[in-house]
Design a protein around this motif. Structure first.
Motif, PDB file in Angstrom:
ATOM      1  N   MET A   1      53.401 -40.175  42.570  1.00 15.80           N
ATOM      2  CA  MET A   1      53.004 -39.086  43.452  1.00 15.80           C
ATOM      3  C   MET A   1      53.858 -37.861  43.129  1.00 15.80           C
ATOM      4  SD  MET A   1      53.014 -39.047  47.549  1.00 15.80           S
ATOM      5  CE  MET A   1      52.220 -37.755  48.408  1.00 15.80           C
ATOM      6  N   ILE A   2      53.214 -36.715  43.040  1.00 18.56           N
ATOM      7  CA  ILE A   2      53.901 -35.469  42.735  1.00 18.56           C
ATOM      8  C   ILE A   2      54.425 -34.852  44.028  1.00 18.56           C
ATOM      9  CG2 ILE A   2      53.639 -33.153  41.805  1.00 18.56           C
ATOM     10  CD1 ILE A   2      51.468 -34.239  39.989  1.00 18.56           C
ATOM     11  N   HIS A   3      55.691 -34.431  44.002  1.00 19.40           N
ATOM     12  CA  HIS A   3      56.307 -33.770  45.149  1.00 19.40           C
ATOM     13  C   HIS A   3      56.493 -32.294  44.805  1.00 19.40           C
ATOM     14  CE1 HIS A   3      57.208 -37.527  47.230  1.00 19.40           C
ATOM     15  NE2 HIS A   3      57.538 -38.019  46.043  1.00 19.40           N
ATOM     16  N   TYR A   4      56.120 -31.445  45.739  1.00 19.23           N
ATOM     17  CA  TYR A   4      56.273 -30.010  45.554  1.00 19.23           C
ATOM     18  C   TYR A   4      57.327 -29.485  46.507  1.00 19.23           C
ATOM     19  CZ  TYR A   4      51.915 -30.288  42.936  1.00 19.23           C
ATOM     20  OH  TYR A   4      50.950 -30.611  42.022  1.00 19.23           O
ATOM     21  N   ILE A   5      58.157 -28.586  46.000  1.00 26.79           N
ATOM     22  CA  ILE A   5      59.217 -27.956  46.782  1.00 26.79           C
ATOM     23  C   ILE A   5      58.955 -26.449  46.786  1.00 26.79           C
ATOM     24  CG2 ILE A   5      61.715 -27.535  46.952  1.00 26.79           C
ATOM     25  CD1 ILE A   5      61.003 -30.452  47.358  1.00 26.79           C
ATOM     26  N   CYS A   6      59.070 -25.831  47.943  1.00 26.32           N
ATOM     27  CA  CYS A   6      58.918 -24.382  48.050  1.00 26.32           C
ATOM     28  C   CYS A   6      60.080 -23.724  47.307  1.00 26.32           C
ATOM     29  CB  CYS A   6      58.904 -23.953  49.513  1.00 26.32           C
ATOM     30  SG  CYS A   6      58.798 -22.163  49.743  1.00 26.32           S
ATOM     31  N   ASP A   7      59.767 -22.822  46.393  1.00 24.99           N
ATOM     32  CA  ASP A   7      60.805 -22.157  45.611  1.00 24.99           C
ATOM     33  C   ASP A   7      61.573 -21.115  46.412  1.00 24.99           C
ATOM     34  OD1 ASP A   7      60.510 -23.467  43.082  1.00 24.99           O
ATOM     35  OD2 ASP A   7      58.614 -22.407  42.828  1.00 24.99           O
ATOM     36  N   ARG A   8      61.099 -20.781  47.589  1.00 18.93           N
ATOM     37  CA  ARG A   8      61.792 -19.792  48.417  1.00 18.93           C
ATOM     38  C   ARG A   8      62.727 -20.448  49.426  1.00 18.93           C
ATOM     39  NH1 ARG A   8      60.486 -16.726  53.168  1.00 18.93           N
ATOM     40  NH2 ARG A   8      61.504 -14.702  53.081  1.00 18.93           N
ATOM     41  N   CYS A   9      62.220 -21.405  50.202  1.00 22.37           N
ATOM     42  CA  CYS A   9      63.030 -22.012  51.266  1.00 22.37           C
ATOM     43  C   CYS A   9      63.530 -23.411  50.911  1.00 22.37           C
ATOM     44  CB  CYS A   9      62.250 -22.053  52.576  1.00 22.37           C
ATOM     45  SG  CYS A   9      60.855 -23.211  52.558  1.00 22.37           S
ATOM     46  N   LYS A  10      63.067 -23.964  49.784  1.00 22.69           N
ATOM     47  CA  LYS A  10      63.488 -25.274  49.279  1.00 22.69           C
ATOM     48  C   LYS A  10      63.034 -26.454  50.139  1.00 22.69           C
ATOM     49  CE  LYS A  10      65.561 -23.230  45.928  1.00 22.69           C
ATOM     50  NZ  LYS A  10      64.755 -22.969  44.766  1.00 22.69           N
ATOM     51  N   ILE A  15      51.321 -31.730  50.609  1.00 21.13           N
ATOM     52  CA  ILE A  15      50.003 -31.201  50.262  1.00 21.13           C
ATOM     53  C   ILE A  15      48.876 -31.878  51.026  1.00 21.13           C
ATOM     54  CG2 ILE A  15      50.706 -30.354  48.005  1.00 21.13           C
ATOM     55  CD1 ILE A  15      49.473 -32.852  46.775  1.00 21.13           C
ATOM     56  N   ALA A  16      49.159 -33.001  51.682  1.00 16.82           N
ATOM     57  CA  ALA A  16      48.130 -33.645  52.504  1.00 16.82           C
ATOM     58  C   ALA A  16      47.929 -32.892  53.815  1.00 16.82           C
ATOM     59  CB  ALA A  16      48.523 -35.096  52.794  1.00 16.82           C
ATOM     60  N   GLU A  17      48.970 -32.187  54.272  1.00 13.26           N
ATOM     61  CA  GLU A  17      48.900 -31.488  55.559  1.00 13.26           C
ATOM     62  C   GLU A  17      49.052 -29.972  55.435  1.00 13.26           C
ATOM     63  OE1 GLU A  17      51.711 -33.172  58.262  1.00 13.26           O
ATOM     64  OE2 GLU A  17      51.063 -35.220  57.873  1.00 13.26           O
ATOM     65  N   GLN A  18      49.558 -29.489  54.306  1.00 10.31           N
ATOM     66  CA  GLN A  18      49.825 -28.068  54.138  1.00 10.31           C
ATOM     67  C   GLN A  18      49.139 -27.543  52.878  1.00 10.31           C
ATOM     68  OE1 GLN A  18      54.177 -28.451  53.966  1.00 10.31           O
ATOM     69  NE2 GLN A  18      54.241 -26.968  55.651  1.00 10.31           N
TER      70      GLN A  18
END
Length: 105
Positions: A1-10, A15-18
């Motif tokens: 599973m790929i995890h994404y991190i916001c580059d601004r707030c970390k 992605i299932a909910e946002q």
């Protein structure tokens, strides 16, 4: 599973909910030199100058890599919905206090 991190707030972006937003930024140096019509003598001069420029660039090949990073930049950034909203309001990241034009009384 790929995890994404916001580059601004970390924070992690679920992605299932946002919704995940991607921002692409490209920065290039700009010159404002006027472009005129070329004559045949200009073309000959340009060929000579291009040859000289090519030789010069060949001699500076290693140094040009450092300078090139200062002339252009490309970036891809993941943003969460909150940071996306903030980015749209203030894409250049300027302080909101600078937006007000107070006099120097």
């Amino acid at each position: 599973m790929i995890h994404y991190i916001c580059d601004r707030c970390k924070r992690q972006i679920d992605i299932a909910e946002q919704t995940r937003y991607i921002v692409h930024i490209e920065i290039q140096s700009a010159t404002d030199e006027p472009i005129g019509e070329l004559t045949s003598s200009d073309m000959d001069d340009d060929l000579d100058q291009l040859t000289e420029l090519h030789e010069f660039l060949e001699s500076l090949h290693d140094e040009s890599l450092d300078e090139e990073s200062q002339l252009s930049h490309r970036g891809r950034y993941d943003l969460c919905p909150d940071c996306h909203h903030q980015f749209l309001k203030n894409p250049l990241g300027r302080d909101s206090l600078l937006a007000f034009g107070f006099s120097n009384n």
